[in-house]
Design a protein around this motif. Structure first.
Motif, mmCIF file in Angstrom:
data_model
loop_
_atom_site.group_PDB
_atom_site.id
_atom_site.type_symbol
_atom_site.label_atom_id
_atom_site.label_comp_id
_atom_site.label_asym_id
_atom_site.label_seq_id
_atom_site.Cartn_x
_atom_site.Cartn_y
_atom_site.Cartn_z
ATOM 1 N N ALA A 33 -19.888 25.987 -34.699
ATOM 2 C CA ALA A 33 -19.305 24.869 -33.946
ATOM 3 C C ALA A 33 -20.203 23.633 -33.961
ATOM 4 O O ALA A 33 -19.721 22.510 -34.108
ATOM 5 N N PHE A 34 -21.504 23.828 -33.815
ATOM 6 C CA PHE A 34 -22.418 22.700 -33.651
ATOM 7 C C PHE A 34 -23.232 22.361 -34.898
ATOM 8 O O PHE A 34 -23.805 21.281 -34.972
ATOM 9 N N ARG A 35 -23.350 23.298 -35.800
ATOM 10 C CA ARG A 35 -24.122 23.098 -37.030
ATOM 11 C C ARG A 35 -25.543 22.609 -36.750
ATOM 12 O O ARG A 35 -26.007 21.634 -37.331
ATOM 13 N N MET A 36 -26.204 23.281 -35.829
ATOM 14 C CA MET A 36 -27.601 22.991 -35.508
ATOM 15 C C MET A 36 -28.394 24.275 -35.700
ATOM 16 O O MET A 36 -28.019 25.311 -35.166
ATOM 17 N N PRO A 73 -33.498 17.854 -33.833
ATOM 18 C CA PRO A 73 -33.670 17.044 -32.640
ATOM 19 C C PRO A 73 -32.949 17.610 -31.422
ATOM 20 O O PRO A 73 -33.130 17.126 -30.327
ATOM 21 N N LEU A 74 -32.117 18.602 -31.609
ATOM 22 C CA LEU A 74 -31.324 19.156 -30.526
ATOM 23 C C LEU A 74 -31.349 20.670 -30.583
ATOM 24 O O LEU A 74 -31.594 21.254 -31.634
ATOM 25 N N ALA A 75 -31.050 21.301 -29.483
ATOM 26 C CA ALA A 75 -30.948 22.763 -29.451
ATOM 27 C C ALA A 75 -29.772 23.144 -28.568
ATOM 28 O O ALA A 75 -29.460 22.461 -27.594
ATOM 29 N N ALA A 119 -25.322 22.526 -24.119
ATOM 30 C CA ALA A 119 -25.305 21.928 -25.455
ATOM 31 C C ALA A 119 -24.851 20.473 -25.385
ATOM 32 O O ALA A 119 -24.307 20.031 -24.379
ATOM 33 N N PRO A 120 -25.043 19.750 -26.487
ATOM 34 C CA PRO A 120 -24.531 18.375 -26.553
ATOM 35 C C PRO A 120 -23.000 18.367 -26.505
ATOM 36 O O PRO A 120 -22.352 19.392 -26.681
ATOM 37 N N GLU A 122 -31.957 10.384 -35.076
ATOM 38 C CA GLU A 122 -31.489 11.578 -35.787
ATOM 39 C C GLU A 122 -30.504 12.376 -34.929
ATOM 40 O O GLU A 122 -29.481 12.847 -35.423
ATOM 41 N N ALA A 123 -30.784 12.511 -33.649
ATOM 42 C CA ALA A 123 -29.887 13.225 -32.740
ATOM 43 C C ALA A 123 -28.566 12.482 -32.599
ATOM 44 O O ALA A 123 -27.492 13.084 -32.641
#
Length: 168
Positions: free
Chosen positions: A63-66, A31-33, A100-101, A157-158
């Motif tokens: 760091a983000f695990r995406m 859901p994120l990039a 990034a988020p 999910e995000a």
């Protein structure tokens, strides 16, 4: 004339199949990039670029695990970069932007910054001034990020991923 000529098989439309593939791919995507932009001097060969982009991706992913990390390289000829108004006066200093988020973990940010700097230095150390590479980390709350036509704050999910990421 309707239908194919005798002896020539009918051509099937691949559009429905491609649409199904695209839909399946879209549903599997995270859901994120994270987007990482590198602005640096031209001159890296493909092998050095690939190695750097893999190292950058690994640092951000840690760091983000995406699984959707995108790295964009914008390279410039030395004649298109000025430092203190002087074109070509000093070696170019790369500058990078992470979009990034939000990430609350300062240790994760520190580690990521160090690994990003190491990757940039390893790639550009011979052609740029990498000692002072600037990495600007632009972190966005989910209500300020849209993806696939909707705000990420509306994407359960995000929200769950970012909540889990920032709970550590």
């Amino acid at each position: 004339m309707s239908g194919p000529a005798v002896g020539i098989p009918a051509r099937r439309s691949v559009k429905p199949f491609r649409a199904q593939q695209q839909l399946a791919h879209h549903q599997q995507r995270p859901p994120l990039a994270d987007e990482f932009f590198i602005e640096a001097p031209a001159g890296l060969d493909r092998v050095a670029k690939q190695r750097m982009m893999r190292e950058v991706t690994a640092a951000i992913d840690e760091a983000f695990r995406m699984p959707d990390v995108r790295v964009w390289l914008r390279d410039y000829d030395a004649d298109n970069v000025a430092q203190d108004g002087d074109i070509g006066g000093v070696p170019v200093r790369p500058v990078c932007f992470l979009e990034a988020p939000e990430l609350a973990d300062l240790d994760a940010k520190r580690t990521m910054a160090g690994k990003l700097h190491a990757a940039i230095h390893a790639a550009y150390g011979e052609i740029a001034d990498t000692d002072e590479t600037l990495v600007l980390m632009n972190h966005y709350p989910l209500e300020n990020a849209g993806w696939a036509g909707r705000l990420q704050s509306d994407n359960a999910e995000a929200v769950a991923h970012i909540d889990q990421l920032n709970a550590r």
